[in-house]
Scaffold this active site. Structure first.
Site, mmCIF file in Angstrom:
data_model
loop_
_atom_site.group_PDB
_atom_site.id
_atom_site.type_symbol
_atom_site.label_atom_id
_atom_site.label_comp_id
_atom_site.label_asym_id
_atom_site.label_seq_id
_atom_site.Cartn_x
_atom_site.Cartn_y
_atom_site.Cartn_z
ATOM 1 N N GLU A 120 0.969 8.022 3.996
ATOM 2 C CA GLU A 120 1.971 7.938 2.962
ATOM 3 C C GLU A 120 2.242 8.788 2.015
ATOM 4 O OE1 GLU A 120 0.761 4.083 1.555
ATOM 5 O OE2 GLU A 120 0.711 3.025 3.243
ATOM 6 N N HIS A 236 8.759 1.402 -7.007
ATOM 7 C CA HIS A 236 8.545 1.889 -5.760
ATOM 8 C C HIS A 236 9.889 2.185 -5.133
ATOM 9 C CE1 HIS A 236 7.724 1.283 -1.307
ATOM 10 N NE2 HIS A 236 6.541 1.307 -1.462
ATOM 11 N N ARG A 285 5.576 9.170 -5.130
ATOM 12 C CA ARG A 285 6.691 7.919 -5.336
ATOM 13 C C ARG A 285 7.615 8.207 -6.509
ATOM 14 N NH1 ARG A 285 2.789 2.655 -4.486
ATOM 15 N NH2 ARG A 285 3.015 2.772 -2.056
ATOM 16 N N HIS A 345 6.975 -1.514 -9.691
ATOM 17 C CA HIS A 345 6.001 -1.995 -8.540
ATOM 18 C C HIS A 345 4.542 -1.769 -9.046
ATOM 19 C CE1 HIS A 345 4.197 -1.903 -4.722
ATOM 20 N NE2 HIS A 345 3.705 -0.803 -4.633
ATOM 21 N N ARG A 380 0.355 6.625 -9.638
ATOM 22 C CA ARG A 380 -0.751 6.192 -8.396
ATOM 23 C C ARG A 380 -0.340 6.918 -7.222
ATOM 24 N NH1 ARG A 380 -1.145 1.509 -4.601
ATOM 25 N NH2 ARG A 380 1.188 1.155 -5.088
#
Length: 534
Positions: A120, A236, A285, A345, A380
């Site tokens: 990811e 997100h 992100r 998110h 994060r």
């Protein structure tokens, strides 16, 4: 008060952190009571699609290592992680996953029988394990809920905690809660663990369910704890866009789709992430979300597209949850690109706590998204959140057991419990205000205007219903977030100030810490928590 109950530990929240803590506390011989304001599976955990980022010791020779996972986490955190906390939590990940599997959780396997792994955004290796393709959170929730039931751990569903109660010396000694009929009662306990999840409902568009109303942050502030890094709200990059969706939760399109080769393109068919970052579509992100917003603004569109057609007919098998959401919206992701936009998110900040869950208030513990352990910093890293819930939830239970044995905690509340009255703001106004002024792009003028709007709209009401309690939590946490965002005059991680676009390591390589004074006013703790990890 019309009812009461008691335990050694009251766990507020029924997600991965809360149920992991409850199970471990029961193993340690503690009397445990779990409280959830909705059904047992109503929180964020069940919606987590991507997976759990973890490096197992026997896989270090397969091109990955704990060191690489630590470095990826520190890079994503943009200088505000605690290296010690990152290493300690990630190092405990493999054992935590094995205990979860022992509790019945099932993960996808490769053809050779080993755990299947994907990659990811922000990860330098394929280290994310998953279940049901893109239904990892649902499997984690299923396994933990089943283990909790089978273990006979009592769970009070549809009970809303509205205030923490104190014993002699200021230590937490229980909580005031409303039952399913709205009747107030007291939960007596020398230890309370907040595992209430995030604050996504502060925004009009979010991936979070309706229960994510910042309850834990507000409860902790009113109990005397400190909070940090609330300005770092991760948006997100890819939620399913629908022109008539309005506010509320929107279906997530996991970034594991990009990990399998999908790319972002604008409405004119041009690549969005080309030249934006060395990792392009797998950049962290905050980078991807900001790029999407810029490209949408440049093209005059409200969205961009995620082109996953290269994955082919295996898309439905690998990503069944995303595939179902797309088909429900009339989109065939095998044949056409998916319209996506960004949405609130994950909260990277929260109640200041150690990796063992301890806060500055005796008897009060925090774990999961509501906590700020130093793992996430300013942004994060994908799929570190379920892992944090597993590790810190278990460690917090062990900390409670140790603190009880040492005599640090008190067992009875001092004084009479009274339903409090707090400022509330109409939810729709609050969400629209926060989305407009405290989203991905922020500036001093807008943040000040948002604070003024919420202050003018606030009305003091008794917290006699779940809705009133939630609205009070949202009002206080929104003001704390706005205060933190105004203080941080730089751009870092998922905090983007359009009037301060540069990163200022000299002044702001530290966490922004807030608390309430004796009059209930938010105040900034000078100096904050200095971070030295890089």
């Amino acid at each position: 008060m019309t009812w009461e109950a008691g335990a050694d530990l009251v766990v507020v929240g029924t997600g991965v952190a809360g149920l992991t803590a409850a199970l471990r506390a029961r193993e340690l011989g503690l009397r445990v009571l779990v409280v959830g304001k909705d059904g047992a599976s109503a929180g964020n955990t069940g919606w987590a699609q991507g997976g759990i980022a973890v490096v197992r010791p026997d896989e270090h020779d397969a091109g990955d290592s704990l060191h690489r996972h630590v470095e990826d986490t520190l890079t994503a955190g943009a200088g505000l992680c605690s290296r010690e906390a990152v290493r300690e939590i990630l190092a405990a990940g493999a054992a935590a996953v094995e205990r979860l599997r022992g509790a019945g959780a099932r993960f996808d396997a490769s053809a050779g029988g080993a755990l299947a792994r994907t990659r990811e955004g922000g990860h330098s290796a394929f280290r994310v394990i998953h279940s049901g393709g893109d239904a990892t959170g649902a499997e984690v929730q299923r396994a933990l809920s089943a283990a909790t039931r089978e273990g006979g751990i009592p769970l009070l569903e549809r009970h809303c905690v509205v205030e923490l109660l104190h014993g002699d010396g200021g230590a937490v000694a229980g909580a005031l809660a409303l039952d399913a009929e709205g009747r107030p009662g007291v939960l007596h306990a020398p230890a309370v663990l907040l595992a209430t999840g995030g604050l996504g409902q502060l925004y009009a568009a979010t991936t979070n369910p309706d229960v994510s109303t910042a309850d834990g942050v507000a409860l902790a502030l009113r109990a005397g704890a400190t909070v940090a890094d609330l300005e770092f709200v991760q948006f997100h990059p890819t939620v399913l866009y629908a022109p008539d969706s309005g506010g509320g939760r929107r279906p997530l399109v996991t970034e594991a789709v990009r990990g399998e080769g999908a790319v972002l393109v604008d409405v004119r068919g041009r690549r969005v992430m080309a030249g934006e970052h060395p990792l392009e579509d797998l950049a962290p992100r905050d980078v991807v979300s900001a790029a999407i917003n810029r490209r949408a603004a440049e093209t005059g569109a409200e969205h961009v597209y995620l082109d996953a057609t290269g994955i082919g007919r295996g898309f439905a098998d690998r990503f069944p949850t995303v595939h179902a959401a797309c088909r429900a919206a009339g989109i065939d992701p095998v044949r056409e690109p998916i319209p996506v936009t960004s949405a609130a998110h994950y909260s990277c900040g929260g109640v200041v706590s150690t990796v063992d869950g301890r806060t500055a208030v005796a008897g009060l513990y925090a774990a999961g998204e509501v906590a700020c352990t130093g793992l996430h910093g300013a942004n994060r890293l994908a799929s570190n959140s379920l892992l944090e819930g597993l590790v810190v939830g278990e460690r917090a239970a062990a900390a409670v057991a140790r603190d009880l044995r040492s005599g640090l905690l008190v067992r009875r509340c001092a004084g009479e419990a009274v339903v409090p009255a707090m400022p509330v703001v109409h939810r729709d106004l609050l969400q629209r205000t926060m989305s407009r002024y405290a989203g991905i792009g922020r500036d001093a003028t807008g943040l000040a205007e948002a604070a003024a709007v919420l202050d003018r709209a606030a009305v003091v009401r008794p917290l006699r219903t779940r809705r009133a309690a939630e609205d009070a939590s949202m009002a206080l946490t929104a003001q704390a977030l706005l205060a933190a965002a105004r203080l941080r005059t730089e751009s870092r991680g998922c905090h983007r100030r359009t009037d301060h676009p540069a990163t200022d390591d000299l002044r702001w390589r530290r966490s922004t810490v807030l608390r309430l004074d004796v009059a209930g006013r938010l105040i900034h703790t000078p100096g904050g928590i200095e971070r030295t990890a890089a």
